[in-house]
Write a protein that holds these residues in place. Structure first.
Motif, PDB file in Angstrom:
ATOM      1  N   ALA A  98       0.832  -1.200   0.000  1.00  0.00           N
ATOM      2  CA  ALA A  98       0.000   0.000   0.000  1.00  0.00           C
ATOM      3  C   ALA A  98       0.870   1.254   0.000  1.00  0.00           C
ATOM      4  N   LEU A  99       2.019   1.177   0.703  1.00  0.00           N
ATOM      5  CA  LEU A  99       2.926   2.328   0.768  1.00  0.00           C
ATOM      6  C   LEU A  99       3.863   2.411  -0.443  1.00  0.00           C
ATOM      7  N   LEU A 100       4.123   1.266  -1.072  1.00  0.00           N
ATOM      8  CA  LEU A 100       5.067   1.226  -2.188  1.00  0.00           C
ATOM      9  C   LEU A 100       4.691   2.192  -3.327  1.00  0.00           C
ATOM     10  N   PRO A 101       3.415   2.233  -3.793  1.00  0.00           N
ATOM     11  CA  PRO A 101       3.077   3.172  -4.875  1.00  0.00           C
ATOM     12  C   PRO A 101       3.326   4.627  -4.502  1.00  0.00           C
ATOM     13  N   LEU A 102       3.122   4.968  -3.225  1.00  0.00           N
ATOM     14  CA  LEU A 102       3.353   6.352  -2.801  1.00  0.00           C
ATOM     15  C   LEU A 102       4.829   6.717  -2.954  1.00  0.00           C
ATOM     16  N   ILE A 103       5.712   5.791  -2.542  1.00  0.00           N
ATOM     17  CA  ILE A 103       7.156   6.045  -2.673  1.00  0.00           C
ATOM     18  C   ILE A 103       7.542   6.205  -4.146  1.00  0.00           C
ATOM     19  N   LEU A 104       7.015   5.306  -4.989  1.00  0.00           N
ATOM     20  CA  LEU A 104       7.384   5.340  -6.404  1.00  0.00           C
ATOM     21  C   LEU A 104       6.847   6.600  -7.095  1.00  0.00           C
ATOM     22  N   LEU A 105       5.595   6.992  -6.789  1.00  0.00           N
ATOM     23  CA  LEU A 105       5.021   8.199  -7.403  1.00  0.00           C
ATOM     24  C   LEU A 105       5.767   9.446  -6.947  1.00  0.00           C
ATOM     25  N   ALA A 106       6.127   9.494  -5.661  1.00  0.00           N
ATOM     26  CA  ALA A 106       6.885  10.642  -5.161  1.00  0.00           C
ATOM     27  C   ALA A 106       8.265  10.700  -5.830  1.00  0.00           C
ATOM     28  N   TYR A 107       8.857   9.548  -5.994  1.00  0.00           N
ATOM     29  CA  TYR A 107      10.176   9.474  -6.659  1.00  0.00           C
ATOM     30  C   TYR A 107      10.074  10.004  -8.092  1.00  0.00           C
ATOM     31  N   MET A 108       9.057   9.563  -8.817  1.00  0.00           N
ATOM     32  CA  MET A 108       8.892   9.992 -10.202  1.00  0.00           C
ATOM     33  C   MET A 108       8.576  11.482 -10.279  1.00  0.00           C
ATOM     34  N   GLY A 109       7.754  11.975  -9.335  1.00  0.00           N
ATOM     35  CA  GLY A 109       7.404  13.394  -9.337  1.00  0.00           C
ATOM     36  C   GLY A 109       8.604  14.281  -9.081  1.00  0.00           C
ATOM     37  N   LEU A 110       9.431  13.930  -8.074  1.00  0.00           N
ATOM     38  CA  LEU A 110      10.606  14.735  -7.765  1.00  0.00           C
ATOM     39  C   LEU A 110      11.607  14.682  -8.925  1.00  0.00           C
ATOM     40  N   THR A 111      11.764  13.510  -9.529  1.00  0.00           N
ATOM     41  CA  THR A 111      12.679  13.393 -10.670  1.00  0.00           C
ATOM     42  C   THR A 111      12.234  14.289 -11.822  1.00  0.00           C
ATOM     43  N   GLN A 112      10.904  14.347 -12.059  1.00  0.00           N
ATOM     44  CA  GLN A 112      10.391  15.183 -13.144  1.00  0.00           C
ATOM     45  C   GLN A 112      10.642  16.665 -12.864  1.00  0.00           C
ATOM     46  N   VAL A 113      10.465  17.072 -11.606  1.00  0.00           N
ATOM     47  CA  VAL A 113      10.735  18.466 -11.236  1.00  0.00           C
ATOM     48  C   VAL A 113      12.212  18.790 -11.441  1.00  0.00           C
ATOM     49  N   MET A 114      13.093  17.886 -11.017  1.00  0.00           N
ATOM     50  CA  MET A 114      14.533  18.109 -11.174  1.00  0.00           C
ATOM     51  C   MET A 114      14.937  18.116 -12.651  1.00  0.00           C
ATOM     52  N   LYS A 115      14.229  17.333 -13.461  1.00  0.00           N
ATOM     53  CA  LYS A 115      14.504  17.355 -14.900  1.00  0.00           C
ATOM     54  C   LYS A 115      14.244  18.746 -15.470  1.00  0.00           C
ATOM     55  N   GLY A 116      13.149  19.354 -15.056  1.00  0.00           N
ATOM     56  CA  GLY A 116      12.837  20.699 -15.538  1.00  0.00           C
ATOM     57  C   GLY A 116      13.925  21.694 -15.171  1.00  0.00           C
ATOM     58  N   ILE A 117      14.423  21.607 -13.918  1.00  0.00           N
ATOM     59  CA  ILE A 117      15.496  22.502 -13.480  1.00  0.00           C
ATOM     60  C   ILE A 117      16.766  22.247 -14.286  1.00  0.00           C
ATOM     61  N   TYR A 118      17.069  20.981 -14.502  1.00  0.00           N
ATOM     62  CA  TYR A 118      18.299  20.611 -15.233  1.00  0.00           C
ATOM     63  C   TYR A 118      18.245  21.103 -16.673  1.00  0.00           C
ATOM     64  N   VAL A 119      17.107  20.914 -17.318  1.00  0.00           N
ATOM     65  CA  VAL A 119      16.965  21.322 -18.725  1.00  0.00           C
ATOM     66  C   VAL A 119      17.129  22.832 -18.863  1.00  0.00           C
ATOM     67  N   ARG A 120      16.524  23.585 -17.950  1.00  0.00           N
ATOM     68  CA  ARG A 120      16.629  25.042 -18.023  1.00  0.00           C
ATOM     69  C   ARG A 120      18.065  25.518 -17.794  1.00  0.00           C
ATOM     70  N   ARG A 121      18.792  24.805 -16.961  1.00  0.00           N
ATOM     71  CA  ARG A 121      20.143  25.241 -16.632  1.00  0.00           C
ATOM     72  C   ARG A 121      21.190  24.712 -17.616  1.00  0.00           C
ATOM     73  N   TYR A 122      21.082  23.442 -18.000  1.00  0.00           N
ATOM     74  CA  TYR A 122      22.139  22.822 -18.801  1.00  0.00           C
ATOM     75  C   TYR A 122      21.685  22.326 -20.177  1.00  0.00           C
ATOM     76  N   GLY A 123      20.379  22.307 -20.393  1.00  0.00           N
ATOM     77  CA  GLY A 123      19.892  21.710 -21.642  1.00  0.00           C
ATOM     78  C   GLY A 123      19.848  20.197 -21.518  1.00  0.00           C
ATOM     79  N   TRP A 124      19.362  19.541 -22.578  1.00  0.00           N
ATOM     80  CA  TRP A 124      19.217  18.080 -22.546  1.00  0.00           C
ATOM     81  C   TRP A 124      19.770  17.536 -23.855  1.00  0.00           C
ATOM     82  N   GLN A 125      20.897  16.876 -23.804  1.00  0.00           N
ATOM     83  CA  GLN A 125      21.506  16.386 -25.048  1.00  0.00           C
ATOM     84  C   GLN A 125      20.699  15.229 -25.597  1.00  0.00           C
TER      85      GLN A 125
END
Length: 921
Positions: free
Chosen positions: A894-921
């Motif tokens: 029951a807790l596992l999906p929450l961990i995985l969704l939070a992980y994916m959400g934070l990764t997506q937010v960090m991707k946006g920051i990374y792309v704006r700062r360094y671009g995405w090859q």
């Protein structure tokens, strides 16, 4: 029995007798004792070449069991059976057992084997079996994939065969004299014929015919030569072509490279023509001997391989730092140094990108097979990535921008009025020349009505020929008309013809070539050029029938007769292809030997915006510094020599561009060798095809555009694996360090780490078949190890955050806080670790939102689902005790999906920051 049948039976007997007699004589050239042979060769081979050079043609042919008209097919087959194909040893495929060993022999598999041995010695048979399985699977996967890739590449290469013109004779040529002498029987004798054979089928004794553009297919002795110039740069480093003769002029020469009448395998004919007999093939050649010395030596890495190696060593250095840290922290905190060593070795295995070679090979092989369906043959797999990195494409005009279907549009006199005499002289020149026949000659010879009217076989006889070369840019033939007088007929580029003319024909009158007439002539030819016509001048001179041979010195005091003008219309697809290449960040530059007016008109018609035209004469006067700037500001280069093309390419590379060059002629070979990616076509001259990395079965820029996209798609998929592995490994090791310092037991057993790593690697097999976002295909892509290191440091700690959350959950929620409950703790982290590792594939494969804006290819989706299912099954199924895992409580799932969704959400937010700062090859 009738007399006709008797003759046939006797002829058959004589053929058999002749075969037996000659087969006894078939042998390689005998080694003769000489002193002071070249230090570059074994003495026997050097002596053989020197002996061949000094033998008379008749003696040499007898020694080789050959004939002035070449070997018969049966003789050649017998020699081939005995000595093998004309192939250099290092070009042959590896035996399967050696390939299997090389697939296993890498630092990662050796590390795994060491770990398996330690596990066996510590009586941990389960770990031994799992580790051993991982080694076997990794080795067999790489072996199978590379074998399949090599097979595909070999099949593709077989589609492009380099051939040689070989003289073959029929057995009846030998049987006829005996039949006539002994029985008075006259047999029908078939004349010797010329056949095109793949060079691998050549054998010693074969007589071959060479002309400009041909690659020398084996070590040969020249039998006859006409203005034969050979480029030996590949062998000797000489920049200038060397003239070869039928005789050895210096009887004291003992160095094979100084022999006047020996041709070496791998060199090429620049101009002239010749016949030669093969004296050595395969490893028994100069080239083969040198190549065999470096068979065991790895090739110098390409820029692509260097990029892969840098990334691999980045991860390996990281492993060499982190593994000892894990060892000492666990050894001091847990007190069990053997368990700590096993765990540290498991970490080392988890950090090694053991699937990188397989991913790279399979991705490149998949790209090669895809391109083969698009009529693109990849000779060297690494070239696919260079295709994607290319940002400048240099191309010839003829056949690339144009249809390569040249036809004769005009034949006019000096003043531009139609003239049949000009066509007749041009026809005789093209008909009798034996050098490099091009499309212009073919267009002239299509006028069969001229042949019927002139009847060259009856009214003319060829006396001599002065072959074409790229310095004179003209060629001449000398014909005798009814043996009354000789006529020297010269055709070539207008300026080069004018330089040897002193008169012009105007109607029936002949006038001196004055400056006024010269200006008017240039006006006429310029007008033809502006119409998009390629103009070839025709000149002639009558001579008394006293000479038997002619040379370049005789090309003087000619009379200009007129011009033949050719049209090569632009391709309909060219404009769209140029636009597509531009949209994908590839600048097209036209490099041609044609004149600037014709080139400019074609460029306008295909929509290529001209940024200035640079002529070969301008380039001659420029220093490297000035030319380096000029190649950036100009995109059309006309009236170029081969040296000009090569220099332009070198300047573009020096400016930091990844340069492709598309060419199919002799004059393109130097540039093809210099560029990052050489592109040729299956109809190109031999030396151009050999120098190229990519062969097109269709000479079209549109095909190139598809190749560029596939190259970028291939590179993007390789980069995904590297980014995933780097960031995931960094996060896992960081998590392990924290757990080792604060948890009184190992957060995961060595076996768990190995199984997790094995499952993760298996999930990556589908990456070569993944989709790539259109945005990632718009710009050239290159290896940038520094960016990969930054990416690893940026995204790695994200997974560690959720590993720490999992630690806390297992410790505080499920009470797995003692060594007795460590199996529950390890099972909980095993599932989370495997799922986050697997999901990172989908998070990092695209800068977009995964599953919504960008969806992975079906094979990757299916593989992800399978691995996740296995990850849950292992602790929950009947195999759990075997892997030292245990079933997890319902609340965990029951807790596992929450961990995985939070992980994916934070990764997506960090991707946006990374792309704006360094671009995405």
């Amino acid at each position: 029995m009738n007399f006709t049948l008797l003759k046939e039976l006797f002829a058959g007997f004589l053929r058999t007798r002749h075969i037996v007699r000659h087969f006894r004589r078939l042998a390689l050239l005998e080694t003769l004792a000489q002193t002071g042979v070249s230090r570059d060769l074994p003495s026997t081979l050097a002596q053989s070449l020197v002996a061949a050079a000094k033998s008379t043609p008749e003696a040499l042919l007898r020694q080789l069991g050959s004939h002035a008209d070449g070997l018969t097919e049966a003789q050649a087959e017998a020699v081939r059976t005995r000595i093998g194909a004309n192939e250099v040893e290092h070009e042959k495929p590896l035996p399967w057992w050696l390939h299997l060993w090389l697939s296993y022999r890498n630092p990662f598999n050796l590390l795994l084997t060491l770990l398996a041995i330690i596990s066996y010695l510590t009586e941990d048979m389960k770990a031994t079996i799992v580790i051993g399985t991982m080694v076997v699977i990794a080795t067999l996967l790489r072996f199978w994939q590379e074998a399949k890739a090599n097979k595909a590449a070999d099949a593709l290469k077989a589609m492009v065969s380099t051939t040689a013109t070989v003289i073959r004779r029929d057995l009846s040529q030998d049987a006829a004299p005996d039949a006539e002498r002994y029985f008075g029987v006259e047999l029908h004798v078939k004349p010797a014929r010329r056949v095109e054979l793949p060079i691998r089928l050549l054998v010693p004794g074969d007589v071959i015919v060479l002309s400009a553009g041909d690659m020398i297919p084996a070590d040969c002795r020249v039998l006859s030569a006409k203005d034969l110039f050979v480029s030996q740069a590949a062998m000797t480093g000489e920049s200038m072509p060397v003239e070869k003769f039928a005789i050895q002029r210096d009887a004291s020469a003992i160095n094979p490279l100084e022999l006047d009448n020996i041709l070496f395998m791998g060199t090429n004919v620049v101009s002239g023509s010749a016949t030669a007999v093969v004296v050595g093939t395969g490893n028994n050649t100069y080239f083969g001997t040198l190549a065999s010395r470096v068979t065991a030596t790895d090739r110098a890495p390409t820029s692509f391989q260097s990029g892969v190696n840098k990334v691999s060593w980045l991860l390996i250095r990281f492993m060499l730092v982190m593994s000892p840290l894990v060892l000492f922290i666990n050894g001091f905190t847990k007190g069990d140094w053997m368990e700590a060593l096993l765990f540290a070795l498991s970490i080392a295995v988890g950090l090694t990108p053991e699937m990188l070679p397989m991913i790279v090979t399979s991705t490149l092989a998949k790209g090669a097979v895809f391109l083969s369906r698009k009529k693109v043959i990849v000779k060297r797999l690494d070239a696919i990535q260079n295709f994607g990195a290319m940002d400048v494409l240099c191309t010839d005009k003829t056949g690339t921008l144009t249809q390569d279907k040249i036809f004769l549009a005009r034949h006019v006199d000096v003043w531009g009025e139609d003239s049949d005499e000009v066509l007749e002289l041009a026809y005789l020149n093209s008909y009798y020349q034996t050098g490099l026949k091009n499309l212009l000659d073919a267009a002239v010879l299509e006028h069969t009505e001229v042949y019927r009217e002139l009847d060259p076989a009856k009214n003319f006889r060829k006396v001599d020929e002065i072959p074409f070369d790229f310095t004179r840019r003209r060629m001449s033939v000398v014909v005798a008309e009814h043996d009354e007088h000789h006529v020297l007929i010269t055709k070539g580029a207008v300026e080069e013809i004018l330089s040897v003319c002193t008169q012009v024909r105007h109607g029936e009158a002949v006038e001196p070539l004055t400056p006024e007439l010269l200006a008017r002539i240039r006006q006429v030819t310029n007008n033809l050029n502006k119409e998009g016509l390629r103009v070839i001048a025709v000149a002639a001179k009558e001579l008394p029938p006293t000479q038997g041979t002619y040379s370049v010195a005789d090309e003087r005091e000619l009379t200009l007769i007129g011009y033949v003008a050719f049209l090569d219309p632009p391709k309909e697809s060219t404009a769209a292809a140029l636009q597509a290449l531009a949209e994908h960040g590839v600048a097209v530059k036209v490099l041609t030997g044609d004149n600037e007016l014709v080139t400019a008109k074609i460029c306008r018609e295909v929509g290529l915006q001209q940024n200035g035209v640079l002529l070969g004469s301008d380039i001659e006067r420029m220093s490297d510094e000035v030319l380096a700037e000029a190649v950036e500001t100009h995109n059309v280069f006309a009236k170029l020599t081969p040296a000009h093309k090569e220099r332009i390419v070198r300047m573009l590379k020096a400016n930091g561009h990844v340069v492709g060059f598309m060419g199919d002629g002799i004059n393109d070979a130097p540039a093809l060798r210099t560029v990052d990616i050489g592109i040729s076509v299956d109809t190109a001259v031999d030396i151009a095809k050999e120098a190229a990395d990519i062969i097109l079965l269709e000479k079209s820029l549109m095909v190139l555009e598809e190749g560029v996209l596939e190259g970028r798609r291939t590179f993007a998929n390789m980069l995904k694996y590297i980014k995933m592995t780097a960031s995931s490994n960094f996060g896992n090791v960081f998590s392990v360090l924290v757990a080792s310092a604060y948890i009184p037991f190992l957060p995961m057993l060595p076996m768990h780490l190995l199984v997790q790593n094995l499952l993760y690697d298996i999930s990556q097999i589908a990456i070569p078949f993944d989709n790539v976002d259109e945005e990632l295909l718009r710009k050239p892509q290159r290896w940038q190890p520094g960016d990969i290191g930054r990416f690893m440091m940026f995204f790695g700690p994200i997974s560690s955050i959720f590993d720490l959350i999992t630690y806390a959950m297992m410790w505080f929620v499920f009470g797995a806080d003692t060594p007795e409950e460590q199996t529950l703790f390890q099972s909980g982290w095993f599932v989370v670790g495997l799922m986050t590792q697997t999901l990172i594939v989908h998070m990092i494969r695209t800068p977009k939102i995964p599953f919504v804006q960008s969806r992975a290819a079906t094979p990757l989706m299916v593989m992800t689902a399978i691995i996740i299912a296995i990850g849950i099954f292992l602790p929950m199924g009947p195999l759990a005790h075997y892997f030292k895992l245990q079933a997890l409580p319902p609340l965990y799932f029951a807790l596992l999906p929450l961990i995985l969704l939070a992980y994916m959400g934070l990764t997506q937010v960090m991707k946006g920051i990374y792309v704006r700062r360094y671009g995405w090859q």
